[in-house]
Design a protein around this motif. Structure first.
Motif, PDB file in Angstrom:
ATOM      1  N   UNK A   1       0.833  -1.193   0.000  1.00  0.00           N
ATOM      2  CA  UNK A   1       0.000   0.000   0.000  1.00  0.00           C
ATOM      3  C   UNK A   1       0.874   1.252   0.000  1.00  0.00           C
ATOM      4  N   UNK A   2       0.413   2.283  -0.676  1.00  0.00           N
ATOM      5  CA  UNK A   2       1.238   3.474  -0.871  1.00  0.00           C
ATOM      6  C   UNK A   2       1.750   4.059   0.433  1.00  0.00           C
ATOM      7  N   UNK A   3       0.888   4.129   1.447  1.00  0.00           N
ATOM      8  CA  UNK A   3       1.301   4.742   2.705  1.00  0.00           C
ATOM      9  C   UNK A   3       2.407   3.947   3.390  1.00  0.00           C
ATOM     10  N   UNK A   4       2.246   2.635   3.430  1.00  0.00           N
ATOM     11  CA  UNK A   4       3.273   1.788   4.044  1.00  0.00           C
ATOM     12  C   UNK A   4       4.561   1.841   3.222  1.00  0.00           C
ATOM     13  N   UNK A   5       4.424   1.811   1.893  1.00  0.00           N
ATOM     14  CA  UNK A   5       5.596   1.834   1.023  1.00  0.00           C
ATOM     15  C   UNK A   5       6.411   3.108   1.228  1.00  0.00           C
ATOM     16  N   UNK A   6       5.731   4.254   1.230  1.00  0.00           N
ATOM     17  CA  UNK A   6       6.449   5.522   1.394  1.00  0.00           C
ATOM     18  C   UNK A   6       7.137   5.590   2.751  1.00  0.00           C
ATOM     19  N   UNK A   7       6.462   5.109   3.787  1.00  0.00           N
ATOM     20  CA  UNK A   7       7.070   5.138   5.113  1.00  0.00           C
ATOM     21  C   UNK A   7       8.320   4.273   5.156  1.00  0.00           C
TER      22      UNK A   7
ATOM     23  N   UNK B   1      -0.642  10.445   1.774  1.00  0.00           N
ATOM     24  CA  UNK B   1      -0.705  10.122   0.357  1.00  0.00           C
ATOM     25  C   UNK B   1      -1.867   9.186   0.021  1.00  0.00           C
ATOM     26  N   UNK B   2      -2.381   9.336  -1.198  1.00  0.00           N
ATOM     27  CA  UNK B   2      -3.475   8.487  -1.686  1.00  0.00           C
ATOM     28  C   UNK B   2      -3.059   7.757  -2.961  1.00  0.00           C
ATOM     29  N   UNK B   3      -1.769   7.526  -3.109  1.00  0.00           N
ATOM     30  CA  UNK B   3      -1.266   6.940  -4.339  1.00  0.00           C
ATOM     31  C   UNK B   3      -1.615   5.474  -4.495  1.00  0.00           C
ATOM     32  N   UNK B   4      -1.256   4.941  -5.653  1.00  0.00           N
ATOM     33  CA  UNK B   4      -1.474   3.529  -5.946  1.00  0.00           C
ATOM     34  C   UNK B   4      -0.459   2.666  -5.197  1.00  0.00           C
ATOM     35  N   UNK B   5      -0.720   1.368  -5.066  1.00  0.00           N
ATOM     36  CA  UNK B   5       0.267   0.461  -4.462  1.00  0.00           C
ATOM     37  C   UNK B   5       1.599   0.534  -5.202  1.00  0.00           C
ATOM     38  N   UNK B   6       2.677   0.367  -4.467  1.00  0.00           N
ATOM     39  CA  UNK B   6       4.021   0.479  -5.034  1.00  0.00           C
ATOM     40  C   UNK B   6       4.651  -0.908  -5.111  1.00  0.00           C
ATOM     41  N   UNK B   7       5.174  -1.311  -6.276  1.00  0.00           N
ATOM     42  CA  UNK B   7       5.821  -2.630  -6.397  1.00  0.00           C
ATOM     43  C   UNK B   7       6.932  -2.795  -5.367  1.00  0.00           C
ATOM     44  N   UNK B   8       7.004  -3.977  -4.794  1.00  0.00           N
ATOM     45  CA  UNK B   8       7.973  -4.253  -3.739  1.00  0.00           C
ATOM     46  C   UNK B   8       9.418  -3.997  -4.171  1.00  0.00           C
ATOM     47  N   UNK B   9       9.845  -4.382  -5.387  1.00  0.00           N
ATOM     48  CA  UNK B   9      11.236  -4.093  -5.779  1.00  0.00           C
ATOM     49  C   UNK B   9      11.567  -2.605  -5.740  1.00  0.00           C
ATOM     50  N   UNK B  10      10.611  -1.755  -6.086  1.00  0.00           N
ATOM     51  CA  UNK B  10      10.854  -0.311  -6.041  1.00  0.00           C
ATOM     52  C   UNK B  10      11.003   0.156  -4.603  1.00  0.00           C
ATOM     53  N   UNK B  11      10.173  -0.388  -3.704  1.00  0.00           N
ATOM     54  CA  UNK B  11      10.275  -0.034  -2.283  1.00  0.00           C
ATOM     55  C   UNK B  11      11.634  -0.441  -1.736  1.00  0.00           C
ATOM     56  N   UNK B  12      12.079  -1.649  -2.061  1.00  0.00           N
ATOM     57  CA  UNK B  12      13.365  -2.133  -1.567  1.00  0.00           C
ATOM     58  C   UNK B  12      14.524  -1.306  -2.117  1.00  0.00           C
ATOM     59  N   UNK B  13      14.438  -0.953  -3.398  1.00  0.00           N
ATOM     60  CA  UNK B  13      15.491  -0.131  -4.003  1.00  0.00           C
ATOM     61  C   UNK B  13      15.559   1.239  -3.353  1.00  0.00           C
ATOM     62  N   UNK B  14      14.393   1.855  -3.143  1.00  0.00           N
ATOM     63  CA  UNK B  14      14.346   3.169  -2.525  1.00  0.00           C
ATOM     64  C   UNK B  14      14.837   3.130  -1.081  1.00  0.00           C
ATOM     65  N   UNK B  15      14.454   2.082  -0.347  1.00  0.00           N
ATOM     66  CA  UNK B  15      14.896   1.957   1.047  1.00  0.00           C
ATOM     67  C   UNK B  15      16.410   1.768   1.120  1.00  0.00           C
TER      68      UNK B  15
END
Length: 260
Positions: free
Chosen positions: A53-59, A108-122
Motif C-alpha cells: 500500500x502506498x502509505x506503508x511503502x512511502x514510510x 498520500x493516496x497513491x497507488x500500491x508500489x511494487x515491492x522491488x521499487x520499495x526495496x530499491x528506494x529503502x
C-alpha cells in the motif's frame, strides 16, 4: 576543508555515476513502472500481492534516511568546536525525511508500489542517510566564520523555499481527488501555474540549497542524483498531462519555469 574518508568518497562518486546512469536509462527506456505508468496487467491480483500500500511503502522507503542520521547524531561520542554548523545541516536533511516519513507517507493516496521499487528506494535512503550523517558529523570541517557565510544563508533560503513549494504542491495534488476517486485532473495553483512537476521542482530546490549551504562533495552528489532521478519524472508527467488533456495549459513547462 574535509577529512579524507574512503566510505564518503566512494558513496559520493557512486551517487554521481549512479545519477548519470539513471538519467541515461530513463532517457532510453522511458518511465519507471509504478503509479500512473503501471501497466494494466500490473494491476492484477497476483501483481498487487507483490506490491505494498502506498502509505506503508512511502514510510518504509523514506524512514531510513531519517533514522540513520538520528542514530549517528545520538551516538556521536564528542562534539568538536564546529558542531553547531554540522548539526544544523544534518537536521536540515533530517527535516525533509521526517516530513516524508511521518507526514507525507500517511497523507498520500497513491497507488500500491511494487515491492522491488520499495526495496530499491529503502536501500538508497539507507546508504544516503549514512553518507550525509557520517560526512557531516565525522568528516566535515567548517571555519569559525562559516555561520556568516553567504553560501549558508542562500542555501538555507533555497532549502526553505523548496520545501514550502514541495509540501504545497503535494497538498494541491491530494486535493484533486475525493477519497476513492482514481481519475486524473489538471492541477492548478502555486508553482503548478508554471510547471507540471511543481513537487519535483520544490524538492530539487531543497537539495540544491542543501548542497550550497554545506559546499561539499557528498551533498552536491546527492543534489545531482536528485535532479537525475526525479527530473525525468517531471518531464514524463508533463507529456502525460498533454496527452490526457486537450486543454492543458500550453504555457506550462515541465520542470523549470519558462525554460524546460
Amino acid at each position: 576543508m574535509e577529512c579524507r574518508d574512503a566510505a564518503v568518497s566512494s558513496l559520493s562518486w557512486a551517487l554521481l555515476v549512479g545519477g548519470a546512469a539513471f538519467l541515461l536509462h530513463q532517457t532510453r527506456r522511458g518511465h519507471a513502472q509504478y503509479g500512473r505508468y503501471l501497466p494494466a496487467q500490473g494491476r492484477s491480483l497476483p501483481a498487487q500481492s507483490r506490491s505494498l500500500p502506498a502509505r506503508l511503502a512511502w514510510f518504509l522507503q523514506e524512514v531510513p534516511a531519517f533514522l540513520l542520521p538520528l542514530l549517528l547524531l545520538i551516538w556521536e561520542p564528542q562534539r568538536r568546536g564546529d558542531g553547531t554548523g554540522r548539526t544544523l545541516l544534518l537536521c536540515t536533511f533530517m527535516l525533509h525525511y521526517f516530513h516524508r516519513s511521518f507526514v507525507y507517507a500517511f497523507l498520500t493516496r497513491g497507488r500500491p508500489v511494487p515491492l522491488p521499487i520499495v526495496l530499491s528506494a529503502a536501500t538508497f535512503c539507507s546508504l544516503n542517510g549514512f553518507l550525509q550523517g557520517h560526512h557531516l558529523l565525522h568528516c566535515a570541517r567548517f571555519e569559525h566564520t562559516w555561520l556568516g557565510d553567504g553560501r549558508l544563508a542562500a542555501g538555507f533560503l533555497l532549502f526553505v523555499v523548496g520545501m514550502i513549494i514541495n509540501i504545497h504542491s503535494d497538498h494541491i495534488l491530494r486535493s484533486l481527488r475525493r477519497p476513492g476517486e482514481t481519475v486524473y485532473k489538471i492541477p492548478y495553483g502555486g508553482m503548478f501555474e508554471f510547471v507540471s512537476g511543481a513537487n519535483f521542482f520544490g524538492e530539487i530546490l531543497e537539495w540544491c540549497g542543501y548542497a550550497l549551504a554545506s559546499w561539499s562533495l557528498p551533498t552536491t552528489a546527492f543534489a545531482f542524483f536528485t535532479v537525475c532521478s526525479i527530473g525525468p519524472r517531471a518531464c514524463q508527467h508533463h507529456r502525460d498531462y498533454q496527452q490526457r488533456f486537450e486543454d492543458y495549459p500550453r504555457s506550462r513547462k515541465a520542470l523549470l519555469p519558462f525554460i524546460l
